[in-house]
Motif scaffolding. Sequence first.
Motif, PDB file in Angstrom:
ATOM      1  N   ALA A  50      88.523  42.187  56.721  1.00 11.67           N
ATOM      2  CA  ALA A  50      88.332  41.743  57.640  1.00 11.67           C
ATOM      3  C   ALA A  50      86.446  41.325  57.289  1.00 11.67           C
ATOM      4  N   TRP A  51      85.740  40.414  57.765  1.00  9.06           N
ATOM      5  CA  TRP A  51      84.378  39.395  57.150  1.00  9.06           C
ATOM      6  C   TRP A  51      84.435  40.811  58.415  1.00  9.06           C
ATOM      7  N   ASP A  52      82.513  41.418  57.983  1.00 10.47           N
ATOM      8  CA  ASP A  52      82.633  41.484  59.631  1.00 10.47           C
ATOM      9  C   ASP A  52      80.635  42.132  59.681  1.00 10.47           C
ATOM     10  N   SER A  53      80.104  42.603  59.843  1.00 11.16           N
ATOM     11  CA  SER A  53      78.266  42.638  59.840  1.00 11.16           C
ATOM     12  C   SER A  53      78.103  44.190  58.413  1.00 11.16           C
ATOM     13  N   THR A  54      79.649  44.816  58.476  1.00  9.00           N
ATOM     14  CA  THR A  54      79.604  46.047  58.039  1.00  9.00           C
ATOM     15  C   THR A  54      80.018  45.529  56.697  1.00  9.00           C
TER      16      THR A  54
END
Length: 507
Positions: A152-156
């Motif tokens: 998943a491409w997220d802030s983390t």
Amino acid sequence: MTLQIDLELWQTIGLIIDYSIKIIAIGVVPEGRRPSSSTAWLLTILLLPVVGLPLFLLMGSPYINRRRHRIQQEANAMVEDVLTEVPDQPPEAYTDPEVQSLIRQNRFLTGNPAVAGINHGLLADYDATIRRMCEAVDAAEEYIYVQIYIMAWDSTTDQFYRALERAVQRGVSVRLLFDQVGSWKYPGYLSLGRKLRRIGVDWYVMLPLKPWRGRFRRPDLRNHRKMLIIDGRVGFMGSLNMIDRSYLVRRNQRAGRQWVDVMVELSGPIVASMEGLFAVDWYSESDETLDITRHTPNLELPTRQGTESDATPPEESERNVVQLVPSGPGYTTEPNLRMFNSIVHHAKQRLILCSPYFIPDESLLESVTTACYRGVEVELLVSEQADQFMVNHAQSSYYQALLEAGVRIYQFPKPYVLHTKFLIADPDSPAGQPLGVIGSSNMDIRSFGLNYEVSLMITQGDLLQQLQELGENYQRVSRELTLEEWNRRGLLRRYIDNVMRLTSALQ
């Protein structure tokens, strides 16, 4: 009168169909299955044939389609041919007969020998692990292979994808695999492929559901492996998915639920084994053959650094003897289950098991309880509350038998989810040679038969001590569940546990 005759006719036809389904199921379902699995499927079909039969036809076979089965067979033959001159284990390995026998078993089932590997350390801090993987990606010069179950491409995880983007801009080839079903329920999945293409990453989903292209498969099969390989010289493997610790689920964020994982960073000949496994999975999805012959495992240990000017030999304690053990539907002999059972039987004094989902089949349950009867101190590390309702109750349905046998169960405090998977036998015992396993495989029926997994067996080196220390750190923050406390649980809890235990055998 005619209506009554038609109704009776349809009732008769219905009864014939109903009994035909049941009679056929009794003779077909048990073939090639464990008794528990056969019983669960038969009970479902006999009680609810209209529901049970379609489910069985859809998910009743653990085997992959003919194309994937052919690829796996060809890969096994190729591994055997390429590694024919490589001995079962390197010369510096200990010569304990039991361990040699286990190494031979793993090699017979998977083709991989035990080889040397340099341990660069366990990475147990979630965010720091991702940062370290980014640093390794930034050092890549030729190619990067990424194979992770959930992406998943997220802030983390943005930093990881930005590192891949920088690598592509330097001319590094990046190939990436992630599981379709494992990833599609998380935010941003629909745009993930487009973003990856935009930064120049060559990617495929693993085990895609594409019946319109003639590539139908059992829909609950998963490729659960987690590996990062860089230039054939550095590899990461373990339990961490490339997603925020909350898994981006609102109820997790509200409850403060976060995943606890571990990865191990390795270099040396073991990376070639990892690269070969990636090459098979990549070919299965892309039909592209990767050239991995130049990184065939050998007995030479590399230096710590990549340049001649500052190259130094690794410390003796960093030299581990390790063996890659892949498993999955392509391996009908269940290599990881046989390895786990063999190590449990090998234990002489102490056994530490850590798994977020401990749902053993009959053989593993018997081997663990038998170890207790032999006087082995067995410690099981699990989450106080699993992240899945059915799994949580199916797992706890085994606690009674485990506690009565003498297993000490330590529950990692909620809301954290202990997602780390490892096993270690006799870490500090003079009575037997230590053995350990770390990787992606849970100790549950799904990981034994339905998931593509990758595990690393350790027979020698400082990684064994680090696994022991990790387990003891987990124990210090966990609460021990006693048999007296467990016996006080209510009747409703017992009932739900037993029902969920039955569903865990449906494979």
